[in-house]
Design an enzyme around this catalytic site. Structure first.
Site, mmCIF file in Angstrom:
data_model
loop_
_atom_site.group_PDB
_atom_site.id
_atom_site.type_symbol
_atom_site.label_atom_id
_atom_site.label_comp_id
_atom_site.label_asym_id
_atom_site.label_seq_id
_atom_site.Cartn_x
_atom_site.Cartn_y
_atom_site.Cartn_z
ATOM 1 N N HIS A 125 -48.456 -4.523 108.861
ATOM 2 C CA HIS A 125 -47.793 -5.704 108.157
ATOM 3 C C HIS A 125 -46.473 -6.208 108.858
ATOM 4 O O HIS A 125 -45.774 -5.504 109.619
ATOM 5 C CB HIS A 125 -47.488 -5.076 106.775
ATOM 6 N N GLU A 144 -43.402 -6.557 107.923
ATOM 7 C CA GLU A 144 -42.174 -5.417 107.837
ATOM 8 C C GLU A 144 -42.582 -4.230 109.021
ATOM 9 O O GLU A 144 -41.441 -3.921 109.518
ATOM 10 C CB GLU A 144 -42.151 -4.863 106.506
ATOM 11 N N CYS A 176 -45.318 -3.937 99.961
ATOM 12 C CA CYS A 176 -46.265 -2.999 99.498
ATOM 13 C C CYS A 176 -45.738 -1.391 99.640
ATOM 14 O O CYS A 176 -44.683 -1.310 100.131
ATOM 15 C CB CYS A 176 -47.599 -2.912 100.056
ATOM 16 N N CYS A 190 -44.859 -0.279 103.102
ATOM 17 C CA CYS A 190 -43.676 -0.820 103.762
ATOM 18 C C CYS A 190 -42.486 -0.576 103.075
ATOM 19 O O CYS A 190 -41.438 -0.178 103.971
ATOM 20 C CB CYS A 190 -44.082 -2.465 103.614
#
Length: 164
Positions: free
Chosen positions: A68, A70, A98, A101
């Protein structure tokens, strides 16, 4: 009267500076979109407001479900600093993080999180649950929501509409 630290390039967080940095995160999201990834982008800045890293979502291209935006940004910043702890930093991201993260942001000791669009399916900063406010965890993250949410939401809707 306190004087401004001359090393600070971004100064104290302001709505204008938040929008400027979120625009940079949106540019990363557009890069993810162009690559066929879910359009999420992230920018991490240091305690002086200087950009450390920019990142785009990359789980498809990297064959890595943890890639992701992040996480990609945290990995790059950790490598750049030679330390997985990133205290006094601020993460700008175009979609509410999420649970994975948020957990990584907590472990990295990121001080502040600014996000654009909420995620009603997996958002862990208040939409589904709120890990940033959980008292049982050993680190708290200051959260600012809805910065350029309309722009980010439009890009996400466009991406998913094209795939349905």
């Amino acid at each position: 009267m306190p004087t401004q630290d001359p090393r600070r390039t971004g100064g104290e967080p302001t709505p204008e500076r938040d929008r400027e940095l979120m625009q940079q995160a949106l540019e990363c999201a557009r890069q993810a979109y162009d690559a066929g990834e879910v359009p999420v982008g992230a920018v991490l800045v240091d305690e002086h407001g200087a950009v450390l890293v920019r990142a785009a979502n990359a789980p498809i291209a990297s064959h890595d479900p943890t890639a992701h935006a992040e996480i990609v940004a945290l990995r790059a910043a950790g490598a750049k600093r030679g330390n997985y702890r990133l205290p006094a930093t601020t993460m700008y991201v175009t979609l509410e993080p999420c649970a994975m993260c948020v957990g990584a942001l907590i472990h990295a000791r990121v001080a502040r999180l600014v996000f654009a669009a909420t995620d009603p399916k997996t958002g862990a900063c208040g939409s589904v649950f709120d890990l940033t406010a959980t008292r049982e965890l050993n680190h708290r993250i200051e959260v600012t929501r809805d910065v350029l949410a309309d722009e980010s939401g439009a890009l996400l809707r466009k991406f998913f509409a094209e795939r349905r």
